[in-house]
Scaffold this active site. Structure first.
Site, short mmCIF file in Angstrom:
data_model
loop_
_atom_site.label_atom_id
_atom_site.label_comp_id
_atom_site.label_asym_id
_atom_site.label_seq_id
_atom_site.Cartn_x
_atom_site.Cartn_y
_atom_site.Cartn_z
CB SER A 332 -0.91 -0.02 1.23
OG SER A 332 -0.12 0.07 2.40
CE1 TYR A 333 1.45 7.64 -1.91
CE2 TYR A 333 0.85 8.40 0.28
CZ TYR A 333 1.39 8.64 -0.96
OH TYR A 333 1.88 9.88 -1.25
N PRO A 334 3.21 4.05 0.72
CG PRO A 334 5.29 4.25 -0.32
CD PRO A 334 3.81 4.22 -0.61
NE ARG A 335 5.12 10.07 -0.53
CZ ARG A 335 5.67 9.70 -1.67
NH1 ARG A 335 6.84 9.11 -1.69
NH2 ARG A 335 5.05 9.90 -2.79
CG HIS A 385 -2.22 7.84 2.74
ND1 HIS A 385 -2.66 7.72 1.46
CD2 HIS A 385 -1.70 9.09 2.85
CE1 HIS A 385 -2.40 8.83 0.81
NE2 HIS A 385 -1.83 9.69 1.63
#
Length: 659
Positions: A332-335, A385
């Site tokens: 998934s989105y890493p930030r 996120h």
DNA sequence: GCAAGGTC
């Protein structure tokens, strides 16, 4: 058919995912001329009342569309003088590389009645949403604007967001606009000022670019601060008493309740009184169940720290590798700052994707077969996120950075979905003459998450059986000595923890700030314990509970910044400032203002002001006026006392050699 | 030649 709707996301991956969900898997894709990564997706979707079924175009930008800049009258670094940058005219313009994307928004808005914004639900996302709105209004001045509220791209969540639009939050937009303007003014003004002031020293500074940034300098300040603490550290000798006893072939070590004393004579006297007593007595035996908690869901900061500690990957590399995995659809989105999973997510289905792997497959299968437990909930939620988690099973080269980071993300996720480790803790107290001692033992009963998560150890420590009230002659009592140990230089996980605790940078930018101060020649890295660093003084013996870990004993951090909460780590790289780095921080510290440019306060204070804008207690103009006023005072004082800065640089650079 | 924040 309802009104034509234009949806715009912050990045192409979100546009594609949302189009997939809303279009029910069927949408037409159009390329956008001149914009390599951007696509337009056309489909129909039933939004429910009042819009009903509509033709939709979904597209995206690539982060911020615009930037703030100074006009050509500020092209020259010397004139007007840098101070003028603090209040000179600035203007907003479309970013050079974003012209095609901006044109696409404008064009698509012409035949839409509603603009539906799908940027991330964080402060920056709100501002990006407003940039999109302004661009769309250029093409269609009567377009109606709505915003989607979503925090992950699960199908049900996305469809729900589509059916319950909200409004853009103009306060958050203002807060970000304030930050952007101030960062530009302060960064440019002080960068030009200190570069010009120090250039005149010639030598290596003759053509150096000595940048100032509200994040760079506090980051440098942390490195210098620790460096000076190490240099100034004076080890102190201490003494302690240790009692050991062996029974049933198991050794027990009893630690002194006083831990250690810095007076040798006193310890010797107490030690002799123990020996004189000969017989020791067990005064407490307590057994109780204990747990080792499974890890929290994974945030960016934690990913960077763990990558450094266990994968020997610096934060910059870790983020690049994580982005690669994200772009391949593997994670998934890493930030993200979020360490709590949304209840609506189907985590079990995500676990199920890993049952075939020969490393963690059986463990995953076990979770699927009933071992699944919902992850612990952390306290952070960026509302944009989810925590970092694996999306798909991936057959990467296990020895590559990519394979190792992916493995970590999977194992962390499976550990989160497992159970805490369970054990029994034993606490035993021993009275020996006038002194009390204690021993602590753990027996691990159920390893649970530890089986899939080798990054954490809980080996347990067996103790033989002791009974309350029993008396015996201990096998050995020793007087031990040692020295307090110097704190180590900052490692990358230490530095990231400090930045995080002090609000320096964001999850997405911390690694960049660290890379920048290296690039500017303010700091260097070396292998831990290498270079000219004094070798860490280890204690001779008597490493009791907390003994020898010199941390916390040193002088307090000057100026009261938040100290990092993490423990010392085994990361490989440690940060040492260059002579220039030390000189800059020392120079600013010698200038007599309260608000040190080298400390995190100014940035922290700005964050508080931005929060006030978001809360509606202050306006953008109020904050701009106050902050610009503050920095003008700081600038004037710096200019007046620039001699300190120059003297420090002269001292370090021309006497101490150049690195 | 300068910042920090998005994203690729």
């Amino acid at each position: 058919m309802g009104p034509k709707i234009l949806c715009v996301a912050e990045k192409p991956s979100i546009a594609k995912a949302v189009a997939g969900h809303l279009g029910g898997g069927s949408f037409a894709t159009r390329n956008v001329t001149g914009a390599q990564y951007t696509k337009n997706y056309d489909f129909t979707f039933n939004f429910g009342p009042p819009w009903g079924t509509c033709n939709v175009t979904m597209t995206s930008v690539l982060g911020h569309l615009t930037e703030v800049d100074f006009g050509p009258e500020f092209k020259d670094w010397r004139y007007p003088p840098p101070r003028k940058l603090l209040d000179g005219r600035v203007h907003v313009k479309v970013h050079n590389d974003k012209a095609a994307i901006a044109r696409n928004i404008e064009t698509q808005a012409r035949n839409a009645r509603i603009l539906f914004i799908w940027t991330d639900c964080d402060r920056e996302g709100e501002h990006i949403g407003n940039e999109v709105r302004e661009q769309a209004v250029k093409g269609n001045s009567s377009i109606e604007v709505k915003r989607a509220k979503f925090s992950n791209i699960e199908r049900v969540h996305v469809i729900n967001a589509a059916k319950h639009p909200i409004e853009l939050d103009s306060r958050q937009v203002d807060a970000v606009a304030t930050r952007i303007e101030l960062d530009l003014r302060i960064g440019f003004a002080f960068t030009r000022f200190q570069t010009l002031s120090l250039q005149s020293l010639g030598g290596p500074l003759g053509d150096a670019k000595i940048s100032y940034g509200s994040c760079q300098f506090p980051t440098l300040g942390f490195v210098v601060d620790r460096y000076l603490k190490v240099q100034n550290f004076v080890p102190e000798p201490f003494w302690s008493i240790k009692v050991t006893h062996t029974r049933d072939d198991i050794d027990a070590t009893f630690h002194w309740n006083r831990n250690r004393l810095f007076d040798r004579a006193a310890v010797t006297i107490l030690f002799e009184r123990c020996l004189d007593a000969k017989i020791a007595k067990i005064t407490k035996v307590q057994q109780k169940p204990t747990k080792r908690w499974k890890p929290l869901p994974l945030t960016t900061v934690e990913l960077q720290k763990m990558a450094s500690r266990f994968l020997r990957m610096n934060s910059h590399t870790a983020m690049q590798v994580a982005e690669g995995l994200y772009n391949k659809g593997m994670i998934s989105y890493p930030r993200t700052e979020t360490d709590i999973f949304d209840k609506g997510m189907n985590l079990k289905a995500l676990v199920e994707k890993h049952t075939q792997d020969n490393r963690w497959g059986p463990f995953a299968q076990n979770l699927v077969n009933g071992g699944f437990h919902w992850p612990r909930a952390g306290r952070n939620d960026d509302k944009a996120h989810p925590p970092i988690h694996p999306i798909a099973a991936f057959n990467a080269d296990r020895n590559s950075d990519e394979g190792r980071l992916y493995e970590f993300v999977v194992r962390r996720f499976l550990a989160c979905c497992s159970e805490d480790a369970i054990g029994t803790a034993t606490d035993i107290e021993l009275q020996y003459g006038p002194e009390a001692f204690h021993a602590h033992g753990v027996i691990v009963l159920e390893r649970n998450f530890l089986d899939v998560y080798p990054y954490e150890k809980w080996t347990g420590n067996m103790l033989p059986k002791f009974t309350l009230g029993e008396q015996f002659e201990p096998k050995e009592a020793t007087l031990t000595d040692g020295k307090t140990a110097s704190p180590g230089y900052l490692t990358e996980p230490d530095l990231i923890a400090l930045m995080d605790a002090n609000g320096i940078g964001t999850d997405a930018t911390m690694a960049e700030h660290i890379a920048k101060i290296k690039d500017r020649g303010y700091v260097m890295t070396q292998s831990k314990g290498g270079g000219n660093a004094p070798v860490r003084e280890d204690i001779a013996s008597g490493r009791g509970r907390g003994a020898g870990r010199g941390r916390g004993r040193g002088r307090g951090r000057g100026g009261g910044a938040v100290a990092e909460s993490g423990r010392s780590s085994g990361g490989v790289e440690e940060f040492i400032p260059t002579t220039l780095g030390v000189a800059l921080i020392e120079g600013y510290d010698n200038i007599g203002f309260e608000e040190k440019l080298s400390k995190p306060f100014l940035r922290k204070e700005l964050e508080l002001q931005l929060k006030a804008i978001c809360d509606g207690t202050k306006t953008k103009n109020e904050v701009l006026r106050a902050e610009i006023g503050l920095y003008k005072r700081v600038y004037d004082q710096t200019e007046e006392e620039v001699g300190h800065l120059i003297a420090a640089c002269r001292r370090y650079i021309f006497n101490g050699g150049v690195q």
